[in-house]
Design a protein around this motif. Structure first.
Motif, short mmCIF file in Angstrom:
data_model
loop_
_atom_site.label_atom_id
_atom_site.label_comp_id
_atom_site.label_asym_id
_atom_site.label_seq_id
_atom_site.Cartn_x
_atom_site.Cartn_y
_atom_site.Cartn_z
N ALA A 152 2.89 5.91 5.26
CA ALA A 152 3.45 4.86 6.12
C ALA A 152 2.87 4.96 7.53
O ALA A 152 2.67 3.94 8.20
N MET A 153 2.58 6.17 7.99
CA MET A 153 2.02 6.35 9.32
C MET A 153 0.61 5.77 9.42
O MET A 153 0.19 5.31 10.48
N PHE A 154 -0.13 5.78 8.31
CA PHE A 154 -1.46 5.16 8.31
C PHE A 154 -1.34 3.66 8.56
O PHE A 154 -2.07 3.08 9.38
N VAL A 155 -0.43 3.00 7.84
CA VAL A 155 -0.23 1.56 8.02
C VAL A 155 0.24 1.28 9.44
O VAL A 155 -0.21 0.32 10.08
N PHE A 175 0.80 -1.23 0.00
CA PHE A 175 0.00 0.00 0.00
C PHE A 175 0.83 1.28 0.00
O PHE A 175 0.34 2.34 -0.39
N VAL A 176 2.10 1.20 0.45
CA VAL A 176 2.92 2.40 0.52
C VAL A 176 4.13 2.33 -0.41
O VAL A 176 4.70 3.34 -0.77
N ASN A 177 4.49 1.11 -0.81
CA ASN A 177 5.69 0.90 -1.64
C ASN A 177 6.93 1.47 -0.94
O ASN A 177 7.73 2.20 -1.52
N PHE A 178 7.05 1.10 0.33
CA PHE A 178 8.08 1.63 1.21
C PHE A 178 8.89 0.47 1.79
O PHE A 178 8.30 -0.48 2.32
N PRO A 179 10.22 0.48 1.73
CA PRO A 179 11.05 -0.66 2.18
C PRO A 179 11.28 -0.68 3.69
O PRO A 179 12.42 -0.77 4.16
N GLU A 201 7.57 14.79 -1.81
CA GLU A 201 7.29 13.38 -2.06
C GLU A 201 7.65 12.53 -0.86
O GLU A 201 6.93 11.58 -0.50
N GLY A 202 8.77 12.85 -0.21
CA GLY A 202 9.21 12.10 0.96
C GLY A 202 8.22 12.24 2.11
O GLY A 202 7.89 11.26 2.78
N ASP A 242 8.51 7.18 18.99
CA ASP A 242 9.29 6.01 18.60
C ASP A 242 9.22 5.76 17.10
O ASP A 242 10.20 5.38 16.47
N THR A 243 8.03 5.97 16.50
CA THR A 243 7.82 5.61 15.11
C THR A 243 8.29 6.65 14.11
O THR A 243 8.96 6.32 13.14
N PHE A 244 7.92 7.92 14.36
CA PHE A 244 8.18 8.90 13.31
C PHE A 244 9.68 9.08 13.06
O PHE A 244 10.11 9.33 11.94
N GLY A 245 10.49 8.90 14.10
CA GLY A 245 11.93 9.01 13.91
C GLY A 245 12.46 7.92 12.99
O GLY A 245 13.31 8.17 12.13
N THR A 246 11.96 6.69 13.20
CA THR A 246 12.38 5.58 12.36
C THR A 246 11.95 5.77 10.92
O THR A 246 12.73 5.56 9.98
N LEU A 247 10.70 6.20 10.71
CA LEU A 247 10.19 6.38 9.35
C LEU A 247 10.95 7.49 8.62
O LEU A 247 11.33 7.34 7.45
N VAL A 248 11.18 8.60 9.31
CA VAL A 248 11.91 9.70 8.68
C VAL A 248 13.36 9.30 8.40
O VAL A 248 13.89 9.59 7.32
N GLY A 249 13.98 8.61 9.35
CA GLY A 249 15.37 8.21 9.18
C GLY A 249 15.57 7.24 8.03
O GLY A 249 16.49 7.41 7.21
N THR A 250 14.71 6.23 7.93
CA THR A 250 14.84 5.25 6.86
C THR A 250 14.49 5.88 5.50
O THR A 250 15.12 5.57 4.49
N ALA A 251 13.47 6.75 5.49
CA ALA A 251 13.10 7.41 4.24
C ALA A 251 14.24 8.29 3.74
O ALA A 251 14.54 8.34 2.54
N ASN A 252 14.90 8.95 4.67
CA ASN A 252 16.02 9.81 4.31
C ASN A 252 17.18 8.99 3.76
O ASN A 252 17.81 9.36 2.76
N ARG A 253 17.46 7.85 4.41
CA ARG A 253 18.56 7.00 3.97
C ARG A 253 18.28 6.39 2.59
O ARG A 253 19.19 6.16 1.80
#
Length: 448
Positions: free
Chosen positions: A294-297, A67-71, A286-287, A266-277
């Motif tokens: 991803a936050m919806f899932v 649904f997000v196409n996010f790794p 777009e990011g 806990d979550t938003f830091g991980t999502l932002v960090g991985t998206a940035n990497r």
């Protein structure tokens, strides 16, 4: 698959994505053993939590990919599961008796709150509201918290609890087999990581288990292979075993508020960090959009995990291992999710893993999380003092929410004071003021 996951557009291919997904699974597969080990201490069945962990990680990681196409992979969060078992259910923070079923109800409600906060885009605002230094401090503090949990579970460190709920850390006996094997395990996993061996934590846990099976050590019970079934026994799954009867009691309201509070950071830091990497923020708009999806899932996964019978499901920073291997699309996540579902057939092997193996893994994961300390500018005291108090309060009070609370309150106060000098460097987002008053209210009216 190339069309659905836009592989060419993202500069990747099927082979790379599948290998990246397997790498992510190997770096976080320890949760299949560690999570049941921690939550079984709260009164939940090891087998039921094992099944819930595998199903939650598999289902919601696949959902993230499709649904997000996010790794990015999801699973019950380290630190949050320890918080569930050692603070909420044992009621150290609330002073009220809370059963595991009531704890799961609190997690479920917090997921509903996350969904509302995500729909209203308040959750996304945290990306810009929280100063980067404080975000990193939260990660570091949780790293210390996880390491303490690992040391406690194996006897390397004891936690003395006083009548008033206070705690004190003391050294354990190095003569105990569980203690010295944990120390050996830290060395083994550490050596594997220094050598950059893929799946170092998982391979280290396997080797520690083999050492624990040696005569004279005898920490592995091979009788479990005869007594446990290789086919998933879904009848033991604690599906919808939640108690909403005392939902409005002070204890549960505190639990809900705390789970919501901790998971927000806990979550938003991980999502932002991985998206940035992964390079998604090269196009900031777009990011941000992808992280929002991803936050919806993630919000659905929190409540879904509680329904299955496990603590808060969250995005995993270990996903960065797969991204480092070239993973850029949801196919990486789908691969990881499928691996978790296949792992449900390995319960007998999971039951063989002794506590030193899981404890060594926890301590090493703590090391990985503490690495974020390099990104904190302690020379800037407006950031340095709140960051230090965040880390220290989490470790010394054995409570994640305390650390986050100290950080928010001191940052807002110091940034406000700095503003009187005419400094414009530290802006206070309006959301930080709301969090400031929520924290103050929590300690005045809720926490005893």
């Amino acid at each position: 698959m190339e069309s659905f996951f836009k592989l060419k557009e993202l500069g990747t291919n099927v082979r790379t994505e599948i290998m990246a997904g397997i790498t992510t699974f190997m770096t976080m597969a320890y949760i299949l053993v560690v999570n049941p080990g921690i939550l079984s201490g709260a009164g939940l069945s090891f087998t039921s939590v094992f099944l819930a962990t595998g199903l939650a990680a598999g289902i919601f990681t696949i959902a993230m990919g499709v649904f997000v196409n996010f790794p990015v992979a999801l699973a019950p969060g380290m630190g949050l599961n320890a918080f569930f078992a050692t603070t909420i259910v044992t009621s150290k923070a609330t002073g009220h008796e809370i059963t595991p079923e009531m704890g799961l109800a609190a997690v479920f409600i917090s997921g509903i709150i996350f969904f509302i906060l995500t729909v209203t885009k308040i959750r996304q605002m945290l990306i810009v509201a929280i100063p980067d230094g404080l975000k990193h401090a939260i990660t570091v503090g949780i790293g210390f918290f996880i390491a303490i949990v690992g040391m406690k579970n194996t006897g390397l460190m004891h936690i003395i609890t006083f009548e008033d709920g206070g705690t004190l850390l003391t050294m354990g006996s190095l003569k105990e087999p569980t203690v010295w094997l944990t120390i050996v395990g830290i060395g083994i996993i550490g050596a594997f990581m220094v050598l950059r061996i893929k799946g170092a934590i998982l391979l280290g846990m396997v080797l520690i288990t083999l050492i624990g099976a040696l005569p004279g050590v005898d920490l592995v019970d091979f009788g479990t292979l005869n007594n446990a079934s290789w086919a998933p026994s879904f009848g033991e799954l604690n599906f919808w075993h939640m108690d909403f009867a005392d939902l409005l009691s002070t204890g549960l309201l505190t639990a809900i508020a705390t789970f919501t509070f901790v998971e927000l950071f806990d979550t938003f830091g991980t999502l932002v960090g991985t998206a940035n990497r992964a390079g998604f923020f090269k196009n900031k708009e777009e990011g941000t959009k992808k992280v929002g999806k991803a936050m919806f899932v993630d919000a659905v996964a929190v409540s879904g995990g509680a329904m299955l019978g496990t603590s808060t499901v969250t995005a995993y920073v270990e996903s960065s291992a797969g991204i480092a291997e070239g993973g850029r699309s949801g196919l990486t996540s789908v691969t990881t999710g499928v691996m978790f579902l296949l792992a449900l057939f390995l319960l007998p092997i999971a039951l063989l893993i002794p506590s030193p193996a899981t404890s060594a893994a926890l301590i090493i994961v703590g090391v990985l999380m503490v690495q974020s300390v390099k990104d904190i500018d302690f020379t800037d005291l407006v950031i340095g003092i709140p960051a230090f108090l965040t880390i220290a309060a989490m470790a010394f009070t054995y409570n994640i929410a305390n650390g986050i609370s100290f950080g928010i309150v001191t940052y807002v106060l110091l940034a406000f004071v700095a503003g009187f000098k005419g400094e414009k460097k530290h802006q206070i987002h309006w959301l930080m003021w709301i969090l400031f008053f929520i924290v103050i209210a929590r300690y005045i009216f809720v926490v005893e």
